[in-house]
Design an enzyme around this catalytic site. Sequence first.
Site, short mmCIF file in Angstrom:
data_model
loop_
_atom_site.label_atom_id
_atom_site.label_comp_id
_atom_site.label_asym_id
_atom_site.label_seq_id
_atom_site.Cartn_x
_atom_site.Cartn_y
_atom_site.Cartn_z
N THR A 325 44.25 25.05 -1.55
CA THR A 325 43.39 24.25 -2.43
C THR A 325 42.55 23.26 -1.63
O THR A 325 42.80 22.99 -0.46
CB THR A 325 44.22 23.45 -3.45
N CYS A 326 41.56 22.67 -2.32
CA CYS A 326 40.66 21.72 -1.68
C CYS A 326 41.20 20.30 -1.76
O CYS A 326 40.42 19.35 -1.82
CB CYS A 326 39.29 21.77 -2.34
N ASP A 327 42.49 20.13 -1.79
CA ASP A 327 43.08 18.79 -1.76
C ASP A 327 43.75 18.63 -0.41
O ASP A 327 44.57 19.46 -0.03
CB ASP A 327 44.11 18.65 -2.88
N ASN A 368 41.69 24.31 -8.90
CA ASN A 368 40.73 25.08 -8.10
C ASN A 368 40.62 26.53 -8.57
O ASN A 368 40.18 27.41 -7.83
CB ASN A 368 41.13 25.13 -6.61
#
Length: 378
Positions: A325-327, A368
Site C-alpha cells: 500500500t501507499c502508506d 488502495n
Amino acid sequence: MTDRIREFLSLRRPDGPCLVVDLDVVRDNYRTFATAMPDTRIFYAVKANPAPEVLRALAELGSNFDCASPVEIEAVLDAGAGSDRISYGNTIKKERDIQRAFALGVRLYAVDSVEEVEKVARAAPGSRVFCRILCNDTGNTAEWPLTRKFGCVPEMAVDVLEHAHRAGLEAFGVSFHVGSQQGNVEAWDGALSAAAAVFRASAERGIQLKMVNLGGGFPAKYLREMPTVRRYSMAIGSALRKHFGNRLPETIIEPGRGMVGDAGLIKAEVVLISRKEKDDPVRWVYLDIGKFGGLAETMDEAIRYPIRTRHDGSEAAPCVLAGPTCDSADVLYEKTPYDLPISLTIGDEVLIEGAGAYTTTYASVGFNGFAPLRSYVI
Ligand SMILES: *Cc1c(COP(=O)(O)O)cnc(C)c1O
C-alpha cells in the site's frame, strides 16, 4: 505447511494473497487443549478467526465460545452452539448490545467496573458476571502484550463483584489475560495469586466466587520454539494448587491464537525487489500483502512469521520486508531485518506460516483498492 494445504494450493492455484486454514489442525489443537486440561472448559476466542467453518468444527467438538459483540454471538449460534456455551467477554459493551445478547440467551458477562455492572444488571438481570483484573506482564514475556485497557486492580474487583451481587447478578468469578503469545509458562502464577486474594476478600463479605477464567496467551508456533500445551497445563495446575489449596475453583481458558494460529498459511507474492542505493546491501522486498492486508500484528515487529520460498536452503541475506500500500507505515520488518534467499525474484510465491489467527479480522476493507484477505477453510 500441511499436505492438505499444499495440495489445495497446487490444485486451486488461487490468484492474489489468501489465507488457507486446515481444519484438521484446528481440531487437533482443540483436542490437545482438552486432553492437557481435562478439568477446564474451553471458550474459543472467536476474534482470532471467526470463519464459519472454524466455528462449526469447534462447536461439533464441544467447545464453548468467548465473544465480544452480538455479531460474534450470532455467528456462534449459527454454527450450532447453544447460548449456554457463550461468554460475552468484552468488558466494554453498549447497553443495547447486552440487551441483544440477553435476548439471544447469553447469561455470562465480563465486567471490570461498577459502571459496567450497572449496565449488565439492567440489561441482563440475574446473569453471571466475572470481573477482569489487570495483569502486568512483569517479565515482558508476551510477544503481543495486552496493556492496561482491560481489567481493574484486584482490590477494586472485590468491590465490583460485591456491587454485582447487590444488584441481583451472580458474582461468579475472576478473569485475566497474561498477554498473547505468552512464552513463559509461569506467567499465570502472579495473576492466580491475585485471583485467590479476590476470592478470599469476597468470601469475607459473604460472596462465594466459583470460577477463574485463565484467559488466552497460549502460543502459536512462529519462528521461536514454544513450550507445549502440556507444560502450560502443568504450570497452571501447580499455581492453582499453590494459591487455592484444595478448594480449587472451576476454571476456563480462552485460547485464540493457540487454537488457530498454526492452522493457517498465507500465500503471497513478491511484487518488487529493489534497493535504496546502488550498492546498498539491504534489499527491500515488497509483498502483495502487508499491515493493512492482514499482517497487522507485525506492528512494532511483534509477531515474526516464518516465511517460506522455493529457494529455501540457498544463501540468504537481510531484507526489509514491506507491504504493497501507499502508506509508509506499511513496513513489516525493518528494525530487525528478515533473512531471505538472495535468489528470490519478482513474481515468486512466498508462504507465510502461522497465519491462522488475527489476520482476516485485521485486514482493511479495501485500502488502495486492495481487497480484504480472502480465506479458504479446508
Ligand atoms: C483476544 C482474547 C483472547 C484470546 O487470546 P489469545 O492470546 O489469542 O489466546 C482471550 N480472552 C479474551 C478476553 C480476549 O480478548
